[in-house]
Enzyme design. Structure first.
Site, PDB file in Angstrom:
ATOM      1  N   ASP A 267       0.856  -1.183   0.000  1.00  0.00           N
ATOM      2  CA  ASP A 267       0.000   0.000   0.000  1.00  0.00           C
ATOM      3  C   ASP A 267       0.902   1.246   0.000  1.00  0.00           C
ATOM      4  O   ASP A 267       1.868   1.316   0.751  1.00  0.00           O
ATOM      5  CB  ASP A 267      -0.907   0.003   1.232  1.00  0.00           C
ATOM      6  CG  ASP A 267      -2.021   1.026   1.124  1.00  0.00           C
ATOM      7  OD1 ASP A 267      -3.190   0.624   1.069  1.00  0.00           O
ATOM      8  OD2 ASP A 267      -1.723   2.247   1.081  1.00  0.00           O
ATOM      9  N   ILE A 268       0.541   2.203  -0.842  1.00  0.00           N
ATOM     10  CA  ILE A 268       1.390   3.390  -1.008  1.00  0.00           C
ATOM     11  C   ILE A 268       1.410   4.265   0.252  1.00  0.00           C
ATOM     12  O   ILE A 268       2.378   5.001   0.489  1.00  0.00           O
ATOM     13  CB  ILE A 268       0.931   4.188  -2.253  1.00  0.00           C
ATOM     14  CG1 ILE A 268       2.068   5.015  -2.826  1.00  0.00           C
ATOM     15  CG2 ILE A 268      -0.301   5.019  -1.971  1.00  0.00           C
ATOM     16  CD1 ILE A 268       1.774   5.521  -4.234  1.00  0.00           C
TER      17      ILE A 268
ATOM     18  N   GLN B 129     -14.601   2.663   0.980  1.00  0.00           N
ATOM     19  CA  GLN B 129     -13.865   2.270  -0.226  1.00  0.00           C
ATOM     20  C   GLN B 129     -13.487   3.520  -1.019  1.00  0.00           C
ATOM     21  O   GLN B 129     -14.327   4.400  -1.260  1.00  0.00           O
ATOM     22  CB  GLN B 129     -14.711   1.335  -1.110  1.00  0.00           C
ATOM     23  CG  GLN B 129     -13.917   0.795  -2.295  1.00  0.00           C
ATOM     24  CD  GLN B 129     -14.702  -0.187  -3.156  1.00  0.00           C
ATOM     25  OE1 GLN B 129     -15.918  -0.326  -3.024  1.00  0.00           O
ATOM     26  NE2 GLN B 129     -14.007  -0.865  -4.055  1.00  0.00           N
TER      27      GLN B 129
ATOM     28  N   HIS C  99     -10.132  -5.169  -3.337  1.00  0.00           N
ATOM     29  CA  HIS C  99      -8.836  -5.421  -2.697  1.00  0.00           C
ATOM     30  C   HIS C  99      -9.037  -5.751  -1.231  1.00  0.00           C
ATOM     31  O   HIS C  99      -9.967  -5.266  -0.592  1.00  0.00           O
ATOM     32  CB  HIS C  99      -7.896  -4.219  -2.843  1.00  0.00           C
ATOM     33  CG  HIS C  99      -8.505  -2.918  -2.408  1.00  0.00           C
ATOM     34  ND1 HIS C  99      -9.356  -2.185  -3.203  1.00  0.00           N
ATOM     35  CD2 HIS C  99      -8.394  -2.227  -1.251  1.00  0.00           C
ATOM     36  CE1 HIS C  99      -9.735  -1.094  -2.561  1.00  0.00           C
ATOM     37  NE2 HIS C  99      -9.173  -1.107  -1.373  1.00  0.00           N
TER      38      HIS C  99
ATOM     39  N   HIS D 280      -6.930  -5.506   2.287  1.00  0.00           N
ATOM     40  CA  HIS D 280      -5.752  -4.996   2.985  1.00  0.00           C
ATOM     41  C   HIS D 280      -5.226  -6.095   3.909  1.00  0.00           C
ATOM     42  O   HIS D 280      -5.999  -6.685   4.667  1.00  0.00           O
ATOM     43  CB  HIS D 280      -6.116  -3.806   3.873  1.00  0.00           C
ATOM     44  CG  HIS D 280      -6.655  -2.610   3.143  1.00  0.00           C
ATOM     45  ND1 HIS D 280      -5.918  -1.463   2.976  1.00  0.00           N
ATOM     46  CD2 HIS D 280      -7.854  -2.383   2.559  1.00  0.00           C
ATOM     47  CE1 HIS D 280      -6.648  -0.567   2.322  1.00  0.00           C
ATOM     48  NE2 HIS D 280      -7.829  -1.095   2.058  1.00  0.00           N
TER      49      HIS D 280
HETATM   50  P1  5GP Z   1      -9.610   1.586   0.201  1.00  0.00           P
HETATM   51  O1  5GP Z   1      -9.647   2.950   0.814  1.00  0.00           O
HETATM   52  O2  5GP Z   1     -10.347   1.567  -1.123  1.00  0.00           O
HETATM   53  O3  5GP Z   1     -10.001   0.452   1.099  1.00  0.00           O
HETATM   54  O4  5GP Z   1      -8.072   1.297  -0.094  1.00  0.00           O
HETATM   55  C1  5GP Z   1      -7.369   1.863  -1.132  1.00  0.00           C
HETATM   56  C2  5GP Z   1      -5.911   1.781  -0.736  1.00  0.00           C
HETATM   57  O5  5GP Z   1      -5.145   1.917  -1.921  1.00  0.00           O
HETATM   58  C3  5GP Z   1      -5.474   2.900   0.205  1.00  0.00           C
HETATM   59  O6  5GP Z   1      -4.964   2.318   1.401  1.00  0.00           O
HETATM   60  C4  5GP Z   1      -4.394   3.654  -0.572  1.00  0.00           C
HETATM   61  O7  5GP Z   1      -3.305   4.043   0.220  1.00  0.00           O
HETATM   62  C5  5GP Z   1      -3.991   2.651  -1.638  1.00  0.00           C
HETATM   63  N1  5GP Z   1      -3.586   3.254  -2.889  1.00  0.00           N
HETATM   64  C6  5GP Z   1      -4.226   4.225  -3.569  1.00  0.00           C
HETATM   65  N2  5GP Z   1      -3.583   4.513  -4.722  1.00  0.00           N
HETATM   66  C7  5GP Z   1      -2.514   3.671  -4.775  1.00  0.00           C
HETATM   67  C8  5GP Z   1      -1.462   3.470  -5.736  1.00  0.00           C
HETATM   68  O8  5GP Z   1      -1.390   4.131  -6.780  1.00  0.00           O
HETATM   69  N3  5GP Z   1      -0.534   2.524  -5.451  1.00  0.00           N
HETATM   70  C9  5GP Z   1      -0.599   1.779  -4.301  1.00  0.00           C
HETATM   71  N4  5GP Z   1       0.369   0.875  -4.120  1.00  0.00           N
HETATM   72  N5  5GP Z   1      -1.574   1.930  -3.374  1.00  0.00           N
HETATM   73  C10 5GP Z   1      -2.514   2.860  -3.619  1.00  0.00           C
END
Ligand code: 5GP
Ligand code: ZN
Length: 134
Positions: free
Chosen positions: A31-32, A94, A100, A102
């Site tokens: 995760d970035i 989300q 995805h 985590h």
């Molecule tokens: P969500 O908020 O949808 O559950 O998780 C999305 C996750 O993707 C976040 O934790 C965010 O840091 C990660 N993320 C968003 N853009 C990128 C990217 O371009 N590369 C990577 N490696 N992670 C990303």
């Protein structure tokens, strides 16, 4: 591949990512913006918006890859535990709309806290909602 999906672009190699595990159906990468040391994301190669849309086979492949990564985080990083987290739709936090999971390594002294507090409800309310879900 879905248009303008950053995770599809990572699968296709069109966007960089620190990939840590791959198989025929999944890709796992860092995760970035990690919540803890080793925080990774596991995604299916095939695009699906979220839990409501992913097919059962791809869900199972992602679950197996997440377990693999959890075991590896314990072995290599020495974490004390792991959280798996999945969010479906903005109401559930989300932000990236390619399914995805985590994989968040947890350490006894890490700063993460539960985002919610358990509430007291009466038995009638519990019974009523259970009835709606049956
Ligand atoms: P969500 O908020 O949808 O559950 O998780 C999305 C996750 O993707 C976040 O934790 C965010 O840091 C990660 N993320 C968003 N853009 C990128 C990217 O371009 N590369 C990577 N490696 N992670 C990303
Ligand atoms: Zn996608």
């Amino acid at each position: 591949m879905a248009d303008d999906c950053i995770f599809c672009k990572i699968v296709a190699g069109e966007l960089p990512a620190e990939v840590v595990d791959e198989d025929d159906h999944t890709v796992s990468f860092m995760d970035i913006n990690p919540w803890t040391r080793g925080h990774a994301l596991v995604i299916p190669r095939e695009h699906a918006r979220n839990l409501f849309e992913i097919d059962d086979d791809n869900l199972a492949y992602v679950a197996a890859a997440a377990k693999r990564l959890a075991l590896r985080a314990r072995e290599r990083l020495g974490c004390d535990g792991v959280n798996l987290l999945n969010s479906a739709e903005p109401a559930a936090w989300q932000t990236v709309f390619h399914f995805h999971v985590h994989v968040i390594p947890r350490y006894e002294d890490d700063p993460l806290r539960l985002p919610g507090a358990p509430q007291q409800v009466d038995q009638d309310e519990l019974r009523a909602v259970a009835e709606e879900l049956r």
